[in-house]
Design an enzyme around this catalytic site. Structure first.
Site, PDB file in Angstrom:
ATOM      1  N   TYR A   1     -17.716  41.537 -13.038  1.00 23.63           N
ATOM      2  CA  TYR A   1     -18.388  41.639 -14.340  1.00 23.63           C
ATOM      3  C   TYR A   1     -19.102  42.980 -14.480  1.00 23.63           C
ATOM      4  O   TYR A   1     -19.990  43.295 -13.695  1.00 23.63           O
ATOM      5  CB  TYR A   1     -19.370  40.473 -14.431  1.00 23.63           C
ATOM      6  CG  TYR A   1     -20.225  40.381 -15.673  1.00 23.63           C
ATOM      7  CD1 TYR A   1     -19.701  40.570 -16.946  1.00 23.63           C
ATOM      8  CD2 TYR A   1     -21.575  40.049 -15.573  1.00 23.63           C
ATOM      9  CE1 TYR A   1     -20.490  40.440 -18.075  1.00 23.63           C
ATOM     10  CE2 TYR A   1     -22.377  39.914 -16.698  1.00 23.63           C
ATOM     11  CZ  TYR A   1     -21.823  40.117 -17.947  1.00 23.63           C
ATOM     12  OH  TYR A   1     -22.614  39.977 -19.061  1.00 23.63           O
TER      13      TYR A   1
ATOM     14  N   ASP B   1     -22.483  42.236 -28.998  1.00 22.76           N
ATOM     15  CA  ASP B   1     -21.268  41.481 -28.709  1.00 22.76           C
ATOM     16  C   ASP B   1     -21.215  40.194 -29.535  1.00 22.76           C
ATOM     17  O   ASP B   1     -20.211  39.909 -30.189  1.00 22.76           O
ATOM     18  CB  ASP B   1     -21.256  41.165 -27.199  1.00 22.76           C
ATOM     19  CG  ASP B   1     -19.999  40.446 -26.753  1.00 22.76           C
ATOM     20  OD1 ASP B   1     -18.958  40.603 -27.422  1.00 22.76           O
ATOM     21  OD2 ASP B   1     -20.066  39.742 -25.726  1.00 22.76           O
TER      22      ASP B   1
ATOM     23  N   CYS C   1     -22.826  31.134 -21.549  1.00 21.16           N
ATOM     24  CA  CYS C   1     -23.851  30.290 -20.958  1.00 21.16           C
ATOM     25  C   CYS C   1     -24.224  29.182 -21.927  1.00 21.16           C
ATOM     26  O   CYS C   1     -23.814  29.194 -23.089  1.00 21.16           O
ATOM     27  CB  CYS C   1     -25.064  31.120 -20.573  1.00 21.16           C
ATOM     28  SG  CYS C   1     -25.519  32.297 -21.840  1.00 21.16           S
TER      29      CYS C   1
ATOM     30  N   HIS D   1     -22.271  43.927 -20.893  1.00 22.23           N
ATOM     31  CA  HIS D   1     -23.569  43.580 -21.488  1.00 22.23           C
ATOM     32  C   HIS D   1     -24.762  44.301 -20.865  1.00 22.23           C
ATOM     33  O   HIS D   1     -25.899  43.865 -21.074  1.00 22.23           O
ATOM     34  CB  HIS D   1     -23.816  42.066 -21.378  1.00 22.23           C
ATOM     35  CG  HIS D   1     -22.826  41.258 -22.147  1.00 22.23           C
ATOM     36  ND1 HIS D   1     -22.017  40.305 -21.575  1.00 22.23           N
ATOM     37  CD2 HIS D   1     -22.507  41.256 -23.454  1.00 22.23           C
ATOM     38  CE1 HIS D   1     -21.246  39.757 -22.494  1.00 22.23           C
ATOM     39  NE2 HIS D   1     -21.519  40.314 -23.644  1.00 22.23           N
TER      40      HIS D   1
HETATM   41  C1  LIG Z   1     -24.052  31.019 -26.255  1.00 18.69           C
HETATM   42  C2  LIG Z   1     -23.395  32.234 -25.683  1.00 18.69           C
HETATM   43  C3  LIG Z   1     -23.543  32.531 -24.346  1.00 18.69           C
HETATM   44  C4  LIG Z   1     -22.929  33.649 -23.782  1.00 18.69           C
HETATM   45  N1  LIG Z   1     -23.017  33.870 -22.444  1.00 18.69           N
HETATM   46  C5  LIG Z   1     -22.272  34.836 -21.872  1.00 18.69           C
HETATM   47  C6  LIG Z   1     -22.191  34.957 -20.461  1.00 18.69           C
HETATM   48  O1  LIG Z   1     -22.784  34.183 -19.698  1.00 18.69           O
HETATM   49  N2  LIG Z   1     -21.432  35.965 -19.955  1.00 18.69           N
HETATM   50  C7  LIG Z   1     -20.736  36.829 -20.754  1.00 18.69           C
HETATM   51  O2  LIG Z   1     -20.049  37.710 -20.252  1.00 18.69           O
HETATM   52  N3  LIG Z   1     -20.781  36.714 -22.090  1.00 18.69           N
HETATM   53  C8  LIG Z   1     -21.513  35.738 -22.673  1.00 18.69           C
HETATM   54  N4  LIG Z   1     -21.509  35.590 -24.031  1.00 18.69           N
HETATM   55  C9  LIG Z   1     -20.731  36.526 -24.871  1.00 18.69           C
HETATM   56  C10 LIG Z   1     -19.369  35.946 -25.179  1.00 18.69           C
HETATM   57  O3  LIG Z   1     -18.579  35.829 -24.038  1.00 18.69           O
HETATM   58  C11 LIG Z   1     -18.585  36.758 -26.207  1.00 18.69           C
HETATM   59  O4  LIG Z   1     -18.238  37.986 -25.638  1.00 18.69           O
HETATM   60  C12 LIG Z   1     -19.314  36.992 -27.509  1.00 18.69           C
HETATM   61  O5  LIG Z   1     -19.997  35.835 -27.941  1.00 18.69           O
HETATM   62  C13 LIG Z   1     -18.350  37.408 -28.616  1.00 18.69           C
HETATM   63  O6  LIG Z   1     -17.338  36.441 -28.719  1.00 18.69           O
HETATM   64  P1  LIG Z   1     -17.305  35.334 -29.886  1.00 18.69           P
HETATM   65  O7  LIG Z   1     -17.372  36.097 -31.161  1.00 18.69           O
HETATM   66  O8  LIG Z   1     -16.006  34.644 -29.695  1.00 18.69           O
HETATM   67  O9  LIG Z   1     -18.471  34.476 -29.699  1.00 18.69           O
HETATM   68  C14 LIG Z   1     -22.151  34.496 -24.607  1.00 18.69           C
HETATM   69  C15 LIG Z   1     -22.026  34.201 -25.959  1.00 18.69           C
HETATM   70  C16 LIG Z   1     -22.632  33.092 -26.500  1.00 18.69           C
HETATM   71  C17 LIG Z   1     -22.453  32.811 -27.958  1.00 18.69           C
END
Ligand SMILES: Cc1cc2nc3c(=O)[nH]c(=O)nc-3n(C[C@H](O)[C@H](O)[C@H](O)COP(=O)(O)O)c2cc1C
Ligand code: SF4
Length: 687
Positions: free
Chosen positions: A171, A267, A31, A174
């Site tokens: 989905y 996460d 998001c 989380h």
């Molecule tokens: C700003 C932000 C918004 C996120 N929004 C979502 C979301 O809308 N849906 C979702 O499944 N995960 C969301 N996530 C989690 C990410 O998809 C991801 O699983 C998590 O950040 C770990 O990955 P990364 O280390 O590459 O950031 C979000 C993460 C971040 C940083």
């Protein structure tokens, strides 16, 4: 530079059901505070990711129904057909660059506040709403509700296909979606075929996958995002038991498994609490139980780590949210052999604050994030110079470095001077504190880039005086001399100096702590971001007895917005720091401190051998002040503008400092003072 052949494997195509990802780089859902409210900004941001080489670019979670309204947060919406054009803007932008567009359909169940829609939230069983203390309850779903929900999901999938999406998500991650709430025995107390055994609790997820495949599976891949471990032991889904069993049960049903840990703070762990690749231990079993492609995450910025994930059979696709935010061109840079140009995510979660504050996403490392549409900023290109100005940038902290980098890229002659031998300012100092080492990437990326620019000269160990500025010969002077912490206690809670602070020899600021403090320490945190708790941690690790006092209700209160607050408070408590919340420091006599309860104003006295005070900062603006008093001399020296940027203009976050430097370098010749600084998406009035 040609690409290192070791990385070739990252550019192999991967079949995902009926579609093909052109390489293994997969931007997982994230998001961004733009969503349904700012669809043009959203589409442009995703388009830049596609341009940067990501084979798959996903939306954020997209609500499928008004009863899934998570107001005030701004996600995607696909409530009815009228939402299709806004999302089609994104798919067009993504397809233009040969990438696949993915959409994460979600019903947030008991997480929906429904504050806007005023619908009743739904859940497997009656339960209190989990939307931040909203005084409401979700009702337990009847069989008819389940049928309706499945229809809404199916209709949303059909609309998503119409909007042009190639991959459609079911989905269950989380703890933020109905499908997952049904899986969780702590939330699912049903006694019918949707409750009880894991097979029963997984029934809804199975049906959603089957429904979606039946509806759109011929054209679109159906992905499942599933949290295989909630990191809460036997009380939750865990990779050793039910997480694994769910994947085993549904192994071949979806076209893609997107697996991670839950909940969101687990996460998206910050670099303070987890290293790159931290999810591997939880997700590595997935590829052993399915033949379908698997995508996983873990703040991947190193191509070597990515290759290792693939070669060792952990993942098929490298999932990234934050690394794609910090550097939308990460895949292209690896592809072109420009690995040193990658702007690595520092793991600070400033990007998350956009969602939490319902404002467009921002990023510490990438100041163009969220500005693609409204300012027309691109992460990799800058406008060429518009004249023959030459620049003296004084101060090589985050804003000075960024300003010099962008000015240099624009083709201007730039001198960047810093009093210290080491560049980086506060980033260099703070990255020496526990858990903040990755923050040095803010400096390292910029220095690396500056070293490639012939037109930028770096002047180390150069404390510049007003006279030297006048003699320098630059036509524009940028002052980026940072800020320093106040010693007098003035901040949010105390707008006047705290009696005793100025006189006492044992009141220290964070600037002193970095140079050494002795004795038992009281840390007074009226700053409320990360630094108070980091300093408490450092002092404790150095062997001090530490008390952390804050007028806020919790430690590092603002870090709720970076998903860290819980972990931070736990860490300081685990270290044995005494935590004292809702207390203001109102007086100090050198050995005893007067604490005032923020509710009752009652006073208590506590001993304190030393105080470290973090209340607010003052700009280091001496040079700017001196020059402003010499208008004739600066004009005679040919200086047309003297501008302060970053903390020296107004102390703030590192992200704000980088943005400030970037903005000045891009806009000094393009934006008049009274001009609207960006494009707005205005609500259409129907009449
Ligand atoms: C700003 C932000 C918004 C996120 N929004 C979502 C979301 O809308 N849906 C979702 O499944 N995960 C969301 N996530 C989690 C990410 O998809 C991801 O699983 C998590 O950040 C770990 O990955 P990364 O280390 O590459 O950031 C979000 C993460 C971040 C940083
Ligand atoms: S804001 Fe911080 S965590 Fe988020 S992408 Fe940028 S550097 Fe990474």
């Amino acid at each position: 530079m040609p690409r290192d052949s070791r990385f070739d494997i990252l550019f192999e195509p991967v079949r995902i059901g009926p579609v093909i990802a052109k390489n293994r780089f997969y931007q997982v859902p994230h998001c961004n505070g733009m969503g349904y409210a700012r669809p043009q900004a959203h589409a442009a941001m995703r388009g830049v990711k596609a341009e940067g080489g990501w084979a798959v670019v996903s939306t954020e979670e997209v609500e499928i129904h008004p009863s899934s309204d998570i107001s005030p947060y701004i996600e995607g919406r696909l409530w009815d057909d009228r939402d299709v054009p806004a999302l089609a803007l994104m798919t067009d932008a993504v397809h233009k660059h040969g990438a696949l567009a993915a959409i994460e359909l979600v019903h947030t169940g008991m997480n929906a506040s429904n504050l806007y829609s005023r619908e009743i939230s739904i859940a497997p069983s009656p339960i209190a709403s989990s939307a931040s203390y909203v005084p409401a309850q979700a009702r337990g779903m009847s069989k008819a509700d389940i049928r309706n929900y499945r229809r809404w999901h199916r209709d949303a999938a059909l609309r998503a296909r119409r909007a042009g999406f190639d991959i459609i998500y079911v989905y269950a991650g989380h703890s933020l979606s109905l499908a997952m709430h049904f899986l969780q025995s702590r939330h699912n107390h049903r006694t019918d075929e949707y409750g009880g055994s894991l097979v029963n609790r997984a029934r809804l997820l199975r049906e959603l996958i089957e429904d979606t495949k039946e509806a759109v599976g011929a054209d679109c891949a159906v992905a499942v995002r599933f949290a295989v471990d909630e990191l809460r032991g036997a009380d939750g889904i865990s990779a050793e038991s039910e997480g694994r069993e769910v994947v085993e049960m549904l192994a071949e049903l979806p076209d893609l498994w997107d697996v991670n840990v839950s909940d969101w703070p687990n996460d998206s762990k910050t670099s303070r609490f987890a290293a790159e690749g931290y999810q591997e231990a939880f997700v590595r079993f997935v590829k052993t139980v399915t033949t379908k492609p698997v995508v996983g995450v873990g703040r991947f910025t190193s191509p070597d780590t990515m290759v290792s994930q693939i070669r060792r059979g952990v993942l098929d696709l490298i999932g990234a949210a934050r690394p794609s935010i910090a550097d939308p061109f990460l895949p292209k840079k690896i592809e072109r052999g420009d690995v040193d140009d990658i702007r690595e995510c520092i793991g600070c979660n400033v990007c998350v604050t956009g969602d939490y504050t319902m404002t467009p996403i921002r990023c510490t490392q990438n100041p163009t994030m969220g500005e693609e549409w409204r300012k027309g900023w691109h992460p990799e290109s800058v406008p060429p110079r518009s004249g023959n100005d030459s620049f003296l940038v004084v101060g090589a902290g985050p804003s000075g470095l960024e300003c010099a980098r962008v000015l240099g890229r624009r083709g201007y002659t730039v001198h960047l001077a810093d009093a210290g031998e080491q560049f980086g300012g506060r980033v260099t100092r703070e990255s020496r504190l526990p858990g903040l080492a990755a923050w040095a990437r803010v400096r390292d990326y910029r220095l690396n880039q500056l070293n490639t620019l012939q037109n930028v000269q770096l002047l180390r160990g150069s404390r510049v005086t007003a006279e030297e500025v006048l003699e320098f010969g630059a036509t524009r002077v940028v002052i980026a001399t940072g800020s320093h912490w106040r010693r007098d206690g003035v901040g949010r809670a105390n707008v006047r100096p705290i009696p005793g602070f100025d006189a006492a020899h044992n009141v220290f600021t964070p600037d002193d702590v970095l140079d050494g403090v002795t004795g038992p320490v009281l840390v007074f945190d009226d700053d409320h971001y990360y630094l108070g708790a980091v300093l408490a941690e450092k002092l404790r690790l150095d062997g001090h007895d530490v008390t952390l006092v804050t007028p806020a209700e919790r430690v590092s209160a603002w870090t709720v917005n970076t998903l860290e607050q819980h972990a931070i408070q736990k860490r300081v408590l685990d270290l044995g720091v005494e935590v004292c919340t809702n207390r203001n420091v109102v007086e100090f006599d050198g050995s005893r401190v007067v604490l005032e309860c923020t509710y009752t104003a009652r006073h208590t006295i506590a001993p304190a051998a030393a105080i470290v005070t973090l209340t607010s900062r003052l700009p280091n603006d001496d040079l700017a002040q001196q020059l402003s008093e010499l208008p004739d001399a600066t004009a005679a020296a040919g200086i047309v503008a003297i501008t302060s940027i970053g903390d020296c203009l107004a102390p703030g976050t590192i992200a704000a400092a980088v943005y400030s430097g970037h903005r000045h370098a891009r806009e000094f010749d393009r934006l008049a003072v009274d001009e609207m600084p960006f494009e707005r998406e205005l609500t259409e009035i129907h009449r």
